[in-house]
Design a protein around this motif. Structure first.
Motif, mmCIF file in Angstrom:
data_model
loop_
_atom_site.group_PDB
_atom_site.id
_atom_site.type_symbol
_atom_site.label_atom_id
_atom_site.label_comp_id
_atom_site.label_asym_id
_atom_site.label_seq_id
_atom_site.Cartn_x
_atom_site.Cartn_y
_atom_site.Cartn_z
ATOM 1 N N ARG A 168 6.834 3.246 -7.666
ATOM 2 C CA ARG A 168 6.376 4.335 -6.829
ATOM 3 C C ARG A 168 4.887 4.523 -7.049
ATOM 4 N NH1 ARG A 168 9.870 8.815 -7.465
ATOM 5 N NH2 ARG A 168 11.636 7.428 -7.638
ATOM 6 N N CYS A 169 4.250 5.157 -6.083
ATOM 7 C CA CYS A 169 2.806 5.356 -6.173
ATOM 8 C C CYS A 169 2.512 6.284 -7.346
ATOM 9 C CB CYS A 169 2.295 5.953 -4.868
ATOM 10 S SG CYS A 169 0.611 6.539 -4.963
ATOM 11 N N PRO A 170 1.651 5.867 -8.283
ATOM 12 C CA PRO A 170 1.380 6.738 -9.432
ATOM 13 C C PRO A 170 0.665 8.024 -9.036
ATOM 14 C CG PRO A 170 0.192 4.644 -9.622
ATOM 15 C CD PRO A 170 0.940 4.600 -8.339
ATOM 16 N N LEU A 171 0.062 8.024 -7.842
ATOM 17 C CA LEU A 171 -0.690 9.211 -7.444
ATOM 18 C C LEU A 171 0.207 10.266 -6.812
ATOM 19 C CD1 LEU A 171 -3.769 7.439 -5.851
ATOM 20 C CD2 LEU A 171 -3.656 8.553 -8.067
ATOM 21 N N CYS A 172 1.161 9.846 -5.967
ATOM 22 C CA CYS A 172 1.926 10.848 -5.227
ATOM 23 C C CYS A 172 3.424 10.666 -5.408
ATOM 24 C CB CYS A 172 1.565 10.793 -3.740
ATOM 25 S SG CYS A 172 2.051 9.259 -2.963
ATOM 26 N N GLN A 173 3.841 9.726 -6.223
ATOM 27 C CA GLN A 173 5.259 9.489 -6.522
ATOM 28 C C GLN A 173 6.060 8.989 -5.320
ATOM 29 O OE1 GLN A 173 5.520 9.942 -9.794
ATOM 30 N NE2 GLN A 173 3.609 11.047 -9.837
ATOM 31 N N TYR A 181 0.847 -1.195 0.000
ATOM 32 C CA TYR A 181 0.000 0.000 0.000
ATOM 33 C C TYR A 181 0.878 1.238 0.000
ATOM 34 C CZ TYR A 181 -4.106 -2.805 0.943
ATOM 35 O OH TYR A 181 -5.130 -3.694 0.833
ATOM 36 N N CYS A 182 0.385 2.286 -0.626
ATOM 37 C CA CYS A 182 1.109 3.551 -0.543
ATOM 38 C C CYS A 182 0.916 4.093 0.867
ATOM 39 C CB CYS A 182 0.577 4.545 -1.574
ATOM 40 S SG CYS A 182 1.266 6.190 -1.354
ATOM 41 N N VAL A 183 2.035 4.388 1.548
ATOM 42 C CA VAL A 183 1.929 4.851 2.929
ATOM 43 C C VAL A 183 1.277 6.232 2.980
ATOM 44 C CG1 VAL A 183 3.860 3.527 3.828
ATOM 45 C CG2 VAL A 183 4.289 5.727 2.749
ATOM 46 N N HIS A 184 1.237 6.894 1.865
ATOM 47 C CA HIS A 184 0.750 8.265 1.823
ATOM 48 C C HIS A 184 -0.724 8.325 1.442
ATOM 49 C CE1 HIS A 184 1.781 12.393 2.095
ATOM 50 N NE2 HIS A 184 1.411 12.674 0.861
ATOM 51 N N CYS A 185 -1.108 7.527 0.431
ATOM 52 C CA CYS A 185 -2.470 7.621 -0.114
ATOM 53 C C CYS A 185 -3.374 6.512 0.406
ATOM 54 C CB CYS A 185 -2.449 7.540 -1.641
ATOM 55 S SG CYS A 185 -1.362 8.716 -2.406
ATOM 56 N N GLY A 186 -2.818 5.436 0.870
ATOM 57 C CA GLY A 186 -3.638 4.338 1.347
ATOM 58 C C GLY A 186 -4.236 3.493 0.254
HETATM 59 ZN ZN ZN Z 1 0.575 7.590 -2.957
#
Ligand code: ZN
Lengths: 433, 235
Positions: free
Chosen positions: B17-22, B3-8
């Motif tokens: 890397r998370c495509p939403l927040c890099q 899971y992205c630790v930032h976006c969940g």
């Molecule tokens: Zn993210």
């Protein structure tokens, strides 16, 4: 070989389709895409065979676009329709060379079967009928029983005239002509990607969780997703240093078939543009959702939609417009589109709803995907489709920044909806590939 | 699953890397898998930007054709033949020939755009002279006074486009051309007036032009002076 049931060799563009050739540009492709992600890798040869079986069933799609003196028209095309390999940047616009060929593309990826349609041919629902029929034909070549009915046509049947009618003309009753007047909407700004790049971010959510969340707020799934998106666009406008109080509006295509007994597989959709006016004050999420809910309920009923439909069909009936040559019409349509089209909304959320897959097919199809082409002014568009109890939300963007997508999916996560994210973006990674 | 630790949001194994927040994926148990199948292919479809110049060209044509036809029709219905409207139509054709080739030509060459424009101007003046039944000014005045500057402009633009002259040689060329043109204009006017054909007042304009041109040429020759000027006067 199936016998050609009718000798029709040309078609008028339907009412909605008339605008699309006029406004097509490199960045405004007026193309959309539907895909089925299979559970097994796709066999291109069998897909080609399936396409050869399917296309004669849809003679209204076996056409190319031609220019008449007064209107564009669709002319039956006899070239072989070939399947193409899938690409990272789908939805390429139809160039002049492409224009001599079909107005749709069938692509195969690793496990994906995708169709890209020029919007002049059909809308999302019509494309879903074509794709499901194509997938059914493909599976039948692999020995799966052919499940016709409910949005899947039997390729052995003859095509009917009812499937290619211009339903707008048939059902406009001309009691009232209603043109909603809208002011210019807030526009997202960001770093434009190079022309050959398209940013695709796809979120997959379990359908039951999404409908549970919608039920909690007593709204429909479309209303919930539009509400979340609208609220997040509003937040971006307020916090993103835009210094504007222009209305934030989202265009929502509405499939009108559920109000009229039409079997047409061509365009039959209208638009509702719910929005909020930040100049009036600040809004909470619940308020935005309430506005969207009531706006949609007010707009989406047979009488209101018919009045809107009449406004679209009326110019087509005017003699002055009909006898003016095509270049003048193109100019007029572009001007009208500039004043009333894309500038009136910030983004689009197109929800195709639940696409029915019979159990024979559902066993072989993992999920369905729906994607809108990039548009000229609005850098981010959103398309939603549900099948096999998965809601797939695909953002296609021509903008480097992913703020709207990130805000949208984070909000869904906050509402308790698990989201799985995929993207085509690895060209911006640090890997240097 | 990571899971992205930032976006969940849950991320695919193929995502570095998370495509939403890099934010980079940090999951010691399930690290980013370079070999994992990407959800989308890597192949790019070549897209050529469509240039819709033809549309602008046809738009100008329509906008110009409409008043031309209207004037012609009104004139013809009143006089039974084309009288005053010939001026209007000619002027519109002139505007058309100056603008539309620029949009219609696939390759915009200097001669393809410039020469038809000059010819159109000459034709329009000829039309006026012919309509007035007075060709006396056309050959001795209009023709040389248009052809000479056109030829000089054509020459200089050609030299600049072909990069045969550059830097300070460009103002030098313009000054020389202007000086010569002034003298030529005086000679043409005097010839038409019937006086003695010798330059007088134009020399006062030509000499400073040539002097300035010499300075420019000298500067163009001396890279050092050029650098000095750049250093002192840079904006
Ligand atoms: Zn993210």
């Amino acid at each position: 070989m199936t016998a050609q049931p009718s000798a029709r060799t040309w078609y008028r563009l339907d009412n909605a389709a008339k605008i699309y050739p006029a406004i097509m540009r490199t960045r405004h492709t007026t193309v959309f895409r539907l895909a089925a992600l299979m559970r097994a890798p796709v066999n291109p040869d069998q897909l080609q065979q399936a396409l050869d079986l399917t296309l004669p069933r849809f003679p209204q799609f076996a056409v190319r676009l031609r220019k008449g003196i007064f209107w564009y028209y669709l002319e039956t095309c006899h070239k072989p329709a070939l399947v193409e390999e899938d690409v990272n940047n789908p939805l390429r616009p139809w160039s002049r060379a492409d224009a001599r060929s079909y107005l749709f593309r069938v692509r195969y990826g690793d496990r994906r079967i995708a169709v890209e349609f020029f919007h002049a041919l059909t809308d999302g629902y019509g494309a879903s009928v074509f794709l499901r029929t194509l997938v059914a034909a493909y599976l039948s070549l692999q020995g799966v029983a052919y499940p016709a009915g409910d949005g899947i046509l039997d390729v052995r049947d003859a095509p009917t005239e009812a499937e290619r009618e211009d339903a707008y003309r048939r059902f406009s009753n001309f009691k009232v002509i209603l043109r909603p007047r809208e002011s210019r909407a807030f526009r997202l700004q960001g770093t434009l990607l190079p022309v050959q790049q398209l940013s695709i971010i796809c979120g997959i959510c379990p359908a039951d969780q999404v409908s549970a969340a919608a039920r909690r707020f007593k709204v429909s799934v479309t209303e919930l997703l539009v509400g979340v998106y609208l609220y997040q666009l509003y937040q971006i406008q307020q916090q993103g240093g835009y210094h504007t109080e222009r209305p934030v509006r989202v265009s929502v295509p509405i499939n009108v078939r559920r109000f009229y007994p039409s079997q047409t597989v061509r365009n039959f959709a209208l638009y509702a543009n719910p929005g909020i006016e930040p100049a009036y004050g600040s809004y909470s999420f619940e308020e935005v959702l309430g506005l969207v809910h009531h706006f949609m309920r007010y707009t989406i009923n047979e009488k209101y939609l018919n009045a809107m439909m009449c406004a679209n069909v009326a110019p087509e009936k005017s003699l002055l417009l009909r006898i003016s040559p095509l270049p003048i019409k193109n100019l007029a349509m572009r001007l009208v589109y500039t004043w009333t089209g894309e500038s009136r909304f910030t983004s689009t959320v197109s929800n195709l709803g639940v696409v029915n897959l019979p159990p024979e097919m559902a066993a072989h199809v993992e999920r369905m995907e729906f994607m809108l082409g990039p548009s000229r002014y609005n850098p981010v568009n959103c398309a939603v489709i549900a099948a096999n109890s998965q809601v797939v939300i695909q953002f296609s963007a021509t903008m480097e920044e992913t703020d709207p997508q990130r805000a949208f999916f984070r909000h869904l996560v906050r509402l308790g909806i698990p989201v799985r994210v995929e993207s085509n973006r690895d060209w911006d990674g640090s890997g240097g590939e | 699953m990571s899971y992205c630790v930032h976006c969940g949001v849950e991320l695919d194994r193929s995502e570095k890397r998370c495509p939403l927040c890099q934010t980079e994926v940090i999951d010691p148990r399930e690290p980013f898998d370079e070999q994992a199948v990407r959800p989308y292919p890597r192949r790019l479809d070549p897209i050529t930007r469509q240039i819709n110049r033809r549309f602008v060209g046809s738009l100008i044509t329509i906008v110009l054709a409409f008043p031309a036809l209207l004037c012609g029709a009104i004139d013809f219905s009143q006089a039974g033949r084309l009288t005053w409207s010939a001026y209007v139509v000619g002027a519109l054709v002139l505007v058309w020939s100056w603008t539309v080739p620029y949009f219609l030509l696939r390759r915009r060459t200097l001669s393809g755009v410039f020469i038809p424009g000059v010819l159109a101007l000459l034709s329009y003046l000829f039309l006026i002279a012919w309509l007035q039944q007075d060709l006396s000014w056309y050959l001795p005045l209009a023709l040389p006074l248009i052809l000479m500057p056109s030829a000089l402009i054509f020459l200089i633009v050609y030299l600049v486009i072909r990069r045969l002259i550059r830097g300070f040689a460009i103002p030098a060329a313009i000054l020389i051309a202007a000086g010569l043109l002034i003298v030529a204009i005086e000679l043409v006017l005097k010839h038409h007036a019937g006086g003695p054909v010798s330059p007088t007042w134009s020399l006062y304009a030509m000499i400073p032009c040539l002097a300035l041109a010499t300075v420019c040429l000298a500067i163009a020759r001396r890279q050092a002076i050029l650098d000095e000027i750049k250093r002192r006067l840079h904006l």
